[in-house]
Scaffold this motif. Structure first.
Motif, PDB file in Angstrom:
ATOM      1  N   GLY A   1      27.717  48.749  80.830  1.00  0.00           N
ATOM      2  CA  GLY A   1      28.649  48.753  81.958  1.00  0.00           C
ATOM      3  C   GLY A   1      29.491  47.501  81.995  1.00  0.00           C
ATOM      4  O   GLY A   1      30.683  47.548  82.297  1.00  0.00           O
TER       5      GLY A   1
ATOM      6  N   GLN B   1      31.575  52.725  87.080  1.00  0.00           N
ATOM      7  CA  GLN B   1      30.787  52.761  85.843  1.00  0.00           C
ATOM      8  C   GLN B   1      29.784  51.611  85.787  1.00  0.00           C
ATOM      9  O   GLN B   1      28.642  51.793  85.405  1.00  0.00           O
ATOM     10  CB  GLN B   1      31.722  52.699  84.624  1.00  0.00           C
ATOM     11  N   ARG B   2      30.219  50.439  86.186  1.00  0.00           N
ATOM     12  CA  ARG B   2      29.365  49.259  86.136  1.00  0.00           C
ATOM     13  C   ARG B   2      28.175  49.412  87.077  1.00  0.00           C
ATOM     14  O   ARG B   2      27.060  49.054  86.729  1.00  0.00           O
ATOM     15  CB  ARG B   2      30.193  48.019  86.510  1.00  0.00           C
TER      16      ARG B   2
ATOM     17  N   SER C   1      25.665  52.085  85.549  1.00  0.00           N
ATOM     18  CA  SER C   1      24.899  51.567  84.416  1.00  0.00           C
ATOM     19  C   SER C   1      23.922  50.488  84.869  1.00  0.00           C
ATOM     20  O   SER C   1      22.829  50.373  84.312  1.00  0.00           O
ATOM     21  CB  SER C   1      25.831  51.030  83.335  1.00  0.00           C
TER      22      SER C   1
END
Length: 123
Positions: A38, A52-53, A56
Motif C-alpha cells: 500500500g 488502497q493504503r 493494505s
C-alpha cells in the motif's frame, strides 16, 4: 505399554510445533509485504482504488496478528502434549525450553513489528 513410549511420537509433536512456527513466520512475511504494498502504491501515486493504503494496512496488520495467535496457540498445544507425557516417555536429559523460546520470540518480534508499522502509518 503406551504408544507414547515410542520417541518418534514426541519428536513428531516437536516437528509439528516447528511447522506451525514456519507458518507463523510466513504469515508475518506476507503481512509485512501486503502492508508495504500500500505504501508502494501511494509512493507511485497510483490511485486506482480509493483507500488502497488503508486496506493494505489493515490486511497486513491482520496477517501479522494471525501469526502471533498461531505461534502462541501452537506453543500452548505443544505444552499440553508434553504435560501429558509420563517421565519414562521423555528421553533422558531432553530439554524443551528451546521450542518454547523460539515460538515466543517469533510472537514477540511479530508484536514489535505491529507496533512499528502502526506508528509509521500516516493517517
Amino acid at each position: 505399554m503406551s504408544y507414547l513410549n515410542d520417541p518418534r511420537v514426541l519428536f513428531a509433536a516437536e516437528r509439528t510445533l516447528l511447522a506451525w512456527n514456519r507458518t507463523a513466520i510466513a504469515l508475518i512475511t506476507l503481512g509485512f509485504v501486503i502492508e508495504r504494498f500500500g505504501l508502494f502504491v501511494k509512493t507511485l501515486k497510483l490511485d486506482l482504488v480509493a483507500g488502497q493504503r488503508v486496506y493494505s494496512f489493515y490486511i497486513g496488520i491482520g496477517m501479522i496478528s494471525l501469526a502471533i495467535v498461531v505461534s502462541l496457540v501452537a506453543t500452548v498445544q505443544f505444552h499440553r502434549f508434553i504435560r501429558g507425557l509420563n517421565a519414562e516417555e521423555i528421553p533422558n536429559k531432553y530439554i524443551f525450553w528451546h521450542s518454547y523460546l523460539i515460538n515466543s520470540a517469533v510472537a514477540l518480534l511479530a508484536g514489535s513489528l505491529l507496533v512499528y508499522l502502526s506508528h509509521g502509518f500516516n493517517w
